[in-house]
Motif scaffolding. Structure first.
Motif, PDB file in Angstrom:
ATOM      1  N   ASP A 196       0.822  -1.204   0.000  1.00 48.09           N
ATOM      2  CA  ASP A 196       0.000   0.000   0.000  1.00 48.09           C
ATOM      3  C   ASP A 196       0.863   1.263   0.000  1.00 48.09           C
ATOM      4  O   ASP A 196       0.491   2.298  -0.555  1.00 48.09           O
ATOM      5  N   ASN A 197       2.029   1.170   0.638  1.00 46.43           N
ATOM      6  CA  ASN A 197       2.957   2.305   0.717  1.00 46.43           C
ATOM      7  C   ASN A 197       4.094   2.202  -0.302  1.00 46.43           C
ATOM      8  O   ASN A 197       5.127   2.863  -0.153  1.00 46.43           O
ATOM      9  N   ARG A 198       3.891   1.349  -1.299  1.00 47.53           N
ATOM     10  CA  ARG A 198       4.860   1.160  -2.385  1.00 47.53           C
ATOM     11  C   ARG A 198       6.252   0.863  -1.838  1.00 47.53           C
ATOM     12  O   ARG A 198       7.252   1.297  -2.386  1.00 47.53           O
ATOM     13  N   PHE A 199       6.254   0.122  -0.754  1.00 55.39           N
ATOM     14  CA  PHE A 199       7.490  -0.355  -0.124  1.00 55.39           C
ATOM     15  C   PHE A 199       8.432   0.793   0.223  1.00 55.39           C
ATOM     16  O   PHE A 199       9.638   0.606   0.348  1.00 55.39           O
ATOM     17  N   PHE A 200       7.844   1.980   0.397  1.00 54.69           N
ATOM     18  CA  PHE A 200       8.612   3.163   0.799  1.00 54.69           C
ATOM     19  C   PHE A 200       9.800   3.395  -0.130  1.00 54.69           C
ATOM     20  O   PHE A 200      10.846   3.891   0.284  1.00 54.69           O
ATOM     21  N   GLY A 201       9.602   3.031  -1.384  1.00 50.89           N
ATOM     22  CA  GLY A 201      10.632   3.245  -2.385  1.00 50.89           C
ATOM     23  C   GLY A 201      11.675   2.154  -2.467  1.00 50.89           C
ATOM     24  O   GLY A 201      12.591   2.239  -3.302  1.00 50.89           O
TER      25      GLY A 201
ATOM     26  N   THR B   1      27.364  -9.464   4.248  1.00 51.86           N
ATOM     27  CA  THR B   1      27.615  -9.960   2.886  1.00 51.86           C
ATOM     28  C   THR B   1      26.475  -9.612   1.932  1.00 51.86           C
ATOM     29  O   THR B   1      26.631  -9.755   0.716  1.00 51.86           O
ATOM     30  N   LEU B   2      25.328  -9.180   2.469  1.00 47.27           N
ATOM     31  CA  LEU B   2      24.228  -8.768   1.595  1.00 47.27           C
ATOM     32  C   LEU B   2      24.613  -7.477   0.883  1.00 47.27           C
ATOM     33  O   LEU B   2      25.150  -6.555   1.506  1.00 47.27           O
ATOM     34  N   PRO B   3      24.340  -7.361  -0.399  1.00 47.73           N
ATOM     35  CA  PRO B   3      24.688  -6.138  -1.123  1.00 47.73           C
ATOM     36  C   PRO B   3      23.863  -4.948  -0.634  1.00 47.73           C
ATOM     37  O   PRO B   3      22.707  -5.100  -0.234  1.00 47.73           O
ATOM     38  N   ALA B   4      24.495  -3.794  -0.656  1.00 44.57           N
ATOM     39  CA  ALA B   4      23.836  -2.554  -0.227  1.00 44.57           C
ATOM     40  C   ALA B   4      23.711  -1.605  -1.402  1.00 44.57           C
ATOM     41  O   ALA B   4      23.884  -0.383  -1.273  1.00 44.57           O
ATOM     42  N   ASP B   5      23.363  -2.161  -2.555  1.00 42.27           N
ATOM     43  CA  ASP B   5      23.366  -1.393  -3.791  1.00 42.27           C
ATOM     44  C   ASP B   5      21.972  -1.046  -4.293  1.00 42.27           C
ATOM     45  O   ASP B   5      21.810  -0.601  -5.438  1.00 42.27           O
TER      46      ASP B   5
ATOM     47  N   ALA C  68      21.141  -2.179  14.680  1.00 40.96           N
ATOM     48  CA  ALA C  68      22.245  -1.248  14.493  1.00 40.96           C
ATOM     49  C   ALA C  68      23.145  -1.687  13.337  1.00 40.96           C
ATOM     50  O   ALA C  68      23.582  -0.859  12.522  1.00 40.96           O
ATOM     51  N   ARG C  69      23.411  -2.985  13.235  1.00 40.75           N
ATOM     52  CA  ARG C  69      24.232  -3.491  12.139  1.00 40.75           C
ATOM     53  C   ARG C  69      23.547  -3.267  10.798  1.00 40.75           C
ATOM     54  O   ARG C  69      24.186  -2.914   9.801  1.00 40.75           O
ATOM     55  N   VAL C  70      22.218  -3.484  10.755  1.00 37.19           N
ATOM     56  CA  VAL C  70      21.462  -3.264   9.524  1.00 37.19           C
ATOM     57  C   VAL C  70      21.581  -1.803   9.088  1.00 37.19           C
ATOM     58  O   VAL C  70      21.858  -1.497   7.916  1.00 37.19           O
ATOM     59  N   HIS C  71      21.378  -0.875  10.019  1.00 40.54           N
ATOM     60  CA  HIS C  71      21.440   0.546   9.686  1.00 40.54           C
ATOM     61  C   HIS C  71      22.835   0.946   9.204  1.00 40.54           C
ATOM     62  O   HIS C  71      22.965   1.706   8.230  1.00 40.54           O
ATOM     63  N   ARG C  72      23.847   0.440   9.876  1.00 39.36           N
ATOM     64  CA  ARG C  72      25.202   0.841   9.510  1.00 39.36           C
ATOM     65  C   ARG C  72      25.647   0.201   8.194  1.00 39.36           C
ATOM     66  O   ARG C  72      26.347   0.824   7.398  1.00 39.36           O
ATOM     67  N   HIS C  73      25.219  -1.054   7.964  1.00 35.60           N
ATOM     68  CA  HIS C  73      25.629  -1.723   6.739  1.00 35.60           C
ATOM     69  C   HIS C  73      24.951  -1.124   5.510  1.00 35.60           C
ATOM     70  O   HIS C  73      25.612  -0.850   4.492  1.00 35.60           O
TER      71      HIS C  73
ATOM     72  N   ALA D 224      21.185   3.493   1.728  1.00 31.24           N
ATOM     73  CA  ALA D 224      20.276   2.643   0.949  1.00 31.24           C
ATOM     74  C   ALA D 224      19.061   2.206   1.751  1.00 31.24           C
ATOM     75  O   ALA D 224      18.081   1.718   1.181  1.00 31.24           O
ATOM     76  N   LEU D 225      19.112   2.369   3.077  1.00 37.29           N
ATOM     77  CA  LEU D 225      17.996   1.924   3.916  1.00 37.29           C
ATOM     78  C   LEU D 225      16.864   2.944   3.833  1.00 37.29           C
ATOM     79  O   LEU D 225      16.991   4.084   4.284  1.00 37.29           O
ATOM     80  N   ALA D 226      15.732   2.521   3.253  1.00 37.34           N
ATOM     81  CA  ALA D 226      14.610   3.427   3.020  1.00 37.34           C
ATOM     82  C   ALA D 226      13.607   3.432   4.168  1.00 37.34           C
ATOM     83  O   ALA D 226      12.941   4.449   4.413  1.00 37.34           O
ATOM     84  N   TYR D 227      13.471   2.298   4.878  1.00 38.95           N
ATOM     85  CA  TYR D 227      12.445   2.185   5.924  1.00 38.95           C
ATOM     86  C   TYR D 227      12.818   1.041   6.841  1.00 38.95           C
ATOM     87  O   TYR D 227      13.378   0.030   6.392  1.00 38.95           O
ATOM     88  N   ASP D 228      12.520   1.226   8.126  1.00 32.32           N
ATOM     89  CA  ASP D 228      12.761   0.198   9.140  1.00 32.32           C
ATOM     90  C   ASP D 228      11.433  -0.106   9.804  1.00 32.32           C
ATOM     91  O   ASP D 228      10.872   0.715  10.531  1.00 32.32           O
TER      92      ASP D 228
END
Length: 372
Positions: free
Chosen positions: A176-181, A239-243, A259-264, A268-272
């Motif tokens: 519904d929120n278009r995956f926040f981009g 190891t997941l790409p951040a592209d 915290a690791r997700v945000h820093r990695h 590229a992180l659009a929404y948590d």
């Protein structure tokens, strides 16, 4: 209606220590076997136990889950479960003894309710202490008029319906929120039933790829689900790409992992999206992370939105169709998604709860307890 006026009834309750969820005790008392005016008395037959129930208890104070079935004891609560119960006695027009209902119950032999808004579909419990609580949990569905019900699928319904409504509405919220981009979704605790229910709903969305983070012992199971393009252990997150624009769907509640997700993923992180946790009972503390602020997802909010847009019947039709498709997939032995484990009695419930609190459950196991 039955004449149970002079009969006595033994009511057994399983109480959980609020600050130590692995501790429980049984309490029994004698009550009248008759329903009072405006009341129904139900005998609880069976219920499912999953980490979702541990989450209810973990958030018992913060989100009022303990208030649904008050015990009158400050340190002990009634852990809510989803299951089936039969009406033993009724003093409410439109609800008859012998009818079977699906809904939200305490772990107990019996419960008394005060039905209102009685329809062919079922009723809402109007007990005074429940009037200010989330109405979605106060609704009880008459199995004789439930389009999604099948007697042979009761165990599957108990296990997956309360979880899949979260999965279905979470997938709908994101779409519904278009995956926040975002074009990539990264899902933590990917072996949990709610997580893979969400992945099942999203696996065929064009332009969206799914990546799973899970424990080493559950990696093979998650890979076998076939929902994810990539599956990595927690130690291999980086190891997941951040592209690509990325959306984090957090079922773990692990602040260090967040915290690791945000820093990695960085910019590229659009929404948590925090979808709930059995381990972390805090409410998204501000830990000064870079990137988007983590947002708490609560299924009833999206349900209310869709009820207004689609109408309750439209929501039910869409959900029932998606749920049946999911259950048909889950129960197929060839897919290997579920092994049903049916246990008997309050003692089994106590042991299973302690095991779930300890994180000892198997991802493909579905635990059901029968009291009758």
């Amino acid at each position: 209606m039955q004449d149970n006026t002079d009969q006595a009834l033994k009511v057994t309750r399983l109480l959980t220590r609020k600050d130590a969820l692995n501790e429980s005790r049984l309490e029994a008392r004698q009550e009248s076997a008759a329903a009072a005016p405006g009341e129904v008395l139900l005998k609880i037959d069976r219920f499912a136990l999953t980490t979702n129930n541990i989450t209810y208890a973990a958030f018992g104070e913060a989100m009022n889950y303990w208030q649904f079935f008050p015990t009158g004891q400050q340190d002990w609560g009634h852990m809510p479960v989803w299951g089936f119960a039969d009406v033993v006695d009724s003093q409410v027009p439109g609800v008859a003894a012998g009818e079977r209902f699906y809904g939200y119950f305490p772990i107990a032999s019996h419960i008394r309710m005060q039905p209102e808004r009685v329809t062919a579909r079922g009723f809402y419990d109007a007990s005074e202490h429940r009037r200010t609580l989330t109405s979605a949990y106060n609704q009880y569905t008459r199995v004789s008029n439930d389009a999604a019900y099948a007697p042979e699928l009761e165990n599957h319904q108990m296990l997956y319906r309360p979880l899949f409504i979260t999965s279905f509405m979470l997938a709908d919220f994101l779409e519904d929120n278009r995956f926040f981009g975002a074009t990539r979704l990264v899902v933590s605790s990917a072996s949990s039933k709610t997580a893979y229910g969400t992945a099942f709903c999203l696996r065929d969305i064009p332009g969206i790829s799914l990546a799973a983070i899970t424990s080493g012992r559950n990696r093979a199971f998650v890979e076998g689900l076939g929902c994810y393009r990539e599956v990595v252990g927690y130690d291999a997150l980086e190891t997941l790409p951040a592209d690509a624009p990325t959306l984090y769907v957090d079922f773990s509640g692990d602040e260090a992992l967040r915290a690791r997700v945000h820093r990695h993923f960085g910019s590229a992180l659009a929404y948590d999206c925090f979808a709930g946790s059995a381990q972390n009972t805090g409410f998204l503390r501000d830990t000064g992370l870079p990137g988007p602020k983590p947002e708490f997802y609560f299924a009833p909010v999206q349900i209310r939105k869709r009820n207004a847009e689609w109408g309750p019947e439209g929501v039910n039709q869409r959900f029932n169709a998606a749920q049946r498709k999911f259950i048909d997939h889950v129960k197929a032995p060839a897919n290997g998604w579920l092994t049903l484990v049916e246990e008997q009695g309050f003692g089994a419930a106590q042991e299973r709860i302690a095991s779930l609190v300890a994180g000892a459950s198997e991802p493909r196991a579905g635990y059901v307890v029968r009291l009758a």
